[in-house]
Enzyme design. Structure first.
Site, PDB file in Angstrom:
ATOM      1  N   SER A  55       0.809  -1.222   0.000  1.00 39.57           N
ATOM      2  CA  SER A  55       0.000   0.000   0.000  1.00 39.57           C
ATOM      3  C   SER A  55       0.840   1.268   0.000  1.00 39.57           C
ATOM      4  O   SER A  55       1.744   1.425   0.826  1.00 39.57           O
ATOM      5  CB  SER A  55      -0.879  -0.028   1.263  1.00 39.57           C
ATOM      6  N   GLY A  56       0.484   2.176  -0.897  1.00 40.85           N
ATOM      7  CA  GLY A  56       1.175   3.464  -0.919  1.00 40.85           C
ATOM      8  C   GLY A  56       0.914   4.265   0.343  1.00 40.85           C
ATOM      9  O   GLY A  56       1.826   4.883   0.901  1.00 40.85           O
ATOM     10  N   LEU A  57      -0.339   4.244   0.793  1.00 43.57           N
ATOM     11  CA  LEU A  57      -0.678   4.962   2.028  1.00 43.57           C
ATOM     12  C   LEU A  57       0.133   4.405   3.197  1.00 43.57           C
ATOM     13  O   LEU A  57       0.719   5.153   3.989  1.00 43.57           O
ATOM     14  CB  LEU A  57      -2.183   4.829   2.321  1.00 43.57           C
ATOM     15  N   ASP A  67       0.755  10.543   1.761  1.00 44.58           N
ATOM     16  CA  ASP A  67       0.458   9.706   0.593  1.00 44.58           C
ATOM     17  C   ASP A  67       0.258  10.618  -0.610  1.00 44.58           C
ATOM     18  O   ASP A  67      -0.831  10.748  -1.151  1.00 44.58           O
ATOM     19  CB  ASP A  67      -0.803   8.873   0.892  1.00 44.58           C
ATOM     20  N   ASP A  94       1.226  -0.952  -5.091  1.00 49.28           N
ATOM     21  CA  ASP A  94       0.434   0.254  -5.324  1.00 49.28           C
ATOM     22  C   ASP A  94       1.359   1.261  -6.007  1.00 49.28           C
ATOM     23  O   ASP A  94       2.193   1.883  -5.367  1.00 49.28           O
ATOM     24  CB  ASP A  94      -0.058   0.783  -3.971  1.00 49.28           C
ATOM     25  N   ASP A  96       0.617   4.045  -7.494  1.00 44.82           N
ATOM     26  CA  ASP A  96       0.069   5.403  -7.610  1.00 44.82           C
ATOM     27  C   ASP A  96      -0.190   5.734  -9.085  1.00 44.82           C
ATOM     28  O   ASP A  96      -0.803   4.950  -9.777  1.00 44.82           O
ATOM     29  CB  ASP A  96       0.997   6.421  -6.946  1.00 44.82           C
ATOM     30  N   GLU A 123      -3.078   4.187 -11.142  1.00 37.51           N
ATOM     31  CA  GLU A 123      -4.382   4.850 -11.080  1.00 37.51           C
ATOM     32  C   GLU A 123      -4.412   6.053 -12.017  1.00 37.51           C
ATOM     33  O   GLU A 123      -3.373   6.663 -12.300  1.00 37.51           O
ATOM     34  CB  GLU A 123      -4.687   5.268  -9.639  1.00 37.51           C
ATOM     35  N   LYS A 129      -0.182  12.338  -7.001  1.00 36.28           N
ATOM     36  CA  LYS A 129      -1.523  11.922  -6.550  1.00 36.28           C
ATOM     37  C   LYS A 129      -1.729  12.333  -5.095  1.00 36.28           C
ATOM     38  O   LYS A 129      -0.787  12.686  -4.388  1.00 36.28           O
ATOM     39  CB  LYS A 129      -1.690  10.409  -6.703  1.00 36.28           C
ATOM     40  N   ASN A 131      -4.240  10.885  -1.657  1.00 41.71           N
ATOM     41  CA  ASN A 131      -5.045   9.731  -1.263  1.00 41.71           C
ATOM     42  C   ASN A 131      -6.502   9.926  -1.657  1.00 41.71           C
ATOM     43  O   ASN A 131      -7.054  11.024  -1.546  1.00 41.71           O
ATOM     44  CB  ASN A 131      -4.918   9.482   0.250  1.00 41.71           C
ATOM     45  N   SER A 132      -7.131   8.849  -2.097  1.00 42.10           N
ATOM     46  CA  SER A 132      -8.490   8.913  -2.633  1.00 42.10           C
ATOM     47  C   SER A 132      -9.527   9.352  -1.607  1.00 42.10           C
ATOM     48  O   SER A 132     -10.624   9.772  -1.971  1.00 42.10           O
ATOM     49  CB  SER A 132      -8.885   7.547  -3.185  1.00 42.10           C
ATOM     50  N   ARG A 167      -6.396   1.147 -12.223  1.00 41.38           N
ATOM     51  CA  ARG A 167      -7.308   1.598 -11.159  1.00 41.38           C
ATOM     52  C   ARG A 167      -8.089   2.825 -11.617  1.00 41.38           C
ATOM     53  O   ARG A 167      -7.500   3.839 -12.008  1.00 41.38           O
ATOM     54  CB  ARG A 167      -6.488   1.910  -9.919  1.00 41.38           C
ATOM     55  N   HIS A 198     -12.474   1.787  -7.602  1.00 44.15           N
ATOM     56  CA  HIS A 198     -12.386   2.305  -6.244  1.00 44.15           C
ATOM     57  C   HIS A 198     -13.620   3.147  -5.917  1.00 44.15           C
ATOM     58  O   HIS A 198     -14.176   3.805  -6.800  1.00 44.15           O
ATOM     59  CB  HIS A 198     -11.114   3.143  -6.082  1.00 44.15           C
TER      60      HIS A 198
HETATM   61  C1  SPV Z   1      -3.442   2.465  -0.628  1.00 40.13           C
HETATM   62  O1  SPV Z   1      -3.516   1.512   0.163  1.00 40.13           O
HETATM   63  O2  SPV Z   1      -2.499   3.261  -0.634  1.00 40.13           O
HETATM   64  C2  SPV Z   1      -4.503   2.663  -1.614  1.00 40.13           C
HETATM   65  C3  SPV Z   1      -5.854   2.300  -1.286  1.00 40.13           C
HETATM   66  O3  SPV Z   1      -4.240   3.228  -2.639  1.00 40.13           O
HETATM   67  S1  SPV Z   1      -6.649   3.711  -0.715  1.00 40.13           S
HETATM   68  O4  SPV Z   1      -5.918   4.246   0.396  1.00 40.13           O
HETATM   69  O5  SPV Z   1      -7.960   3.239  -0.371  1.00 40.13           O
HETATM   70  O6  SPV Z   1      -6.741   4.672  -1.787  1.00 40.13           O
HETATM   71 MG    MG Z   2      -2.479   4.202  -2.626  1.00 40.28          MG
END
Ligand code: SPV
Ligand code: MG
Length: 303
Positions: A55-57, A67, A94, A96, A123, A129, A131-132, A167, A198
């Protein structure tokens, strides 16, 4: 805990990329569990998961940064390398936005293949980017530009089984279902091995509607972070390929570290915690410290 070891897992005949491909394409629902360093990757493998979400986050937060591509892609690559070495199960990265344009995507993908990563998820947002789950209406790149990134990733990979997951952030960014489907079609046509749709809704209605329209045109991956109360059986019945549990080890670690630190600070003692936390022996075991003694017998002079 499953009886897994790095040794036995890496000796499987199929490459990590081929194993991730099989998970993505399997008719059964598959699961990827988040990890963000070598140790958590090892835990995920030991507990029986067949694959990891890098996971990027979680990786950026564990490094203490946002993130938002604040950690450079080579810094992320260093973390990923430690994860590959200790996991022994396939890792979906991930990626990004791919860290720039199509050319950055190509170089990133080549490096991921060299280091034994099993796939990348990119994505369709703009670099850098964010975070979503932050802010509304995050800008997307055009369909054509993102399709080019997918083609670039597929052309750059050096392992035929390396997986490129596209994504779609159209729902997250408020562009609606027709745009999400249009993007899925274009990314599928560009060669994506799977689509990740997502959503940040608190119910699964949006992603279920997407799957209904999309049908079985290709594997669909979901991230039920915000719609976490939907029973997993609902996703299995709807025919999704893979669920990503995206950030739960990072969040669990944060809670545990916070509580431990607070208690030690308040107690001015560690006595009350000893039975609550992992032993030092367990830490040694996790990183296979005993193997050094075995190897020493083979490689060091007897005297
Ligand atoms: C991550 O885990 O970094 C993701 C998923 O991209 S989310 O945080 O839901 O965007
Ligand atoms: Mg991410």
């Amino acid at each position: 805990m499953s009886n897994t070891s790095v040794e036995s897992n890496t000796n499987l005949t199929l490459s990590a990329a081929a194993r991730l491909r099989a998970l993505l394409q399997s008719k059964d629902l598959s699961f990827l569990m988040e990890a963000h360093n070598g140790l958590t990757a090892r835990v995920v493998a030991e507990e029986g998961f067949e694959g990891i979400w890098a996971s990027g986050l979680s990786i950026s937060s564990s490094l203490g940064v946002r993130d938002r591509n604040e950690a450079s892609w080579t810094q992320v690559l260093e973390v990923l390398e430690f994860m590959v070495d200790s996991a022994g199960i396939p890792i979906l990265v991930d990626g990004d936005t791919g860290h720039g344009d199509f050319n950055n995507v190509r170089r990133f993908v080549r490096k991921l293949c060299q280091r034994g990563l099993a796939g990348v998820c990119i994505e369709d947002k703009q670099f850098p980017k964010t975070n979503s789950f932050l802010s509304e209406k995050q800008p997307l790149v055009s369909i054509e530009e993102f399709a080019g990134k997918i083609r670039a990733a597929q052309d750059a990979k050096t392992d035929d089984n390396f997986n490129v997951v596209a994504r779609i952030e159209a729902l997250i960014s408020g562009h609606g279902m027709p745009e999400a489907i249009k993007r899925a079609e274009a990314y599928h046509a560009a060669g994506a091995d799977a689509i990740l749709i997502h959503s940040k809704r608190s119910t699964a209605s949006e992603i279920l509607e997407f799957k209904e329209i999309w049908g079985d045109r290709g594997p669909v991956v979901i991230v039920p972070t915000k719609y976490s109360s939907t029973p997993t059986e609902v996703f299995a019945k709807a025919g999704f390929s893979t669920i990503i549990w995206a950030n739960h080890n990072l969040r669990a670690s944060l809670s545990a570290v916070r509580a431990t630190t607070r208690q030690i600070y308040n107690d001015r003692s560690v006595a009350a915690l000893e039975s609550e936390i992992a032993t030092v022996e367990e830490v040694f075991r996790m990183v296979e410290t005993a193997e050094i003694d075995e190897a020493s017998k083979r490689y060091l002079p007897a005297n």
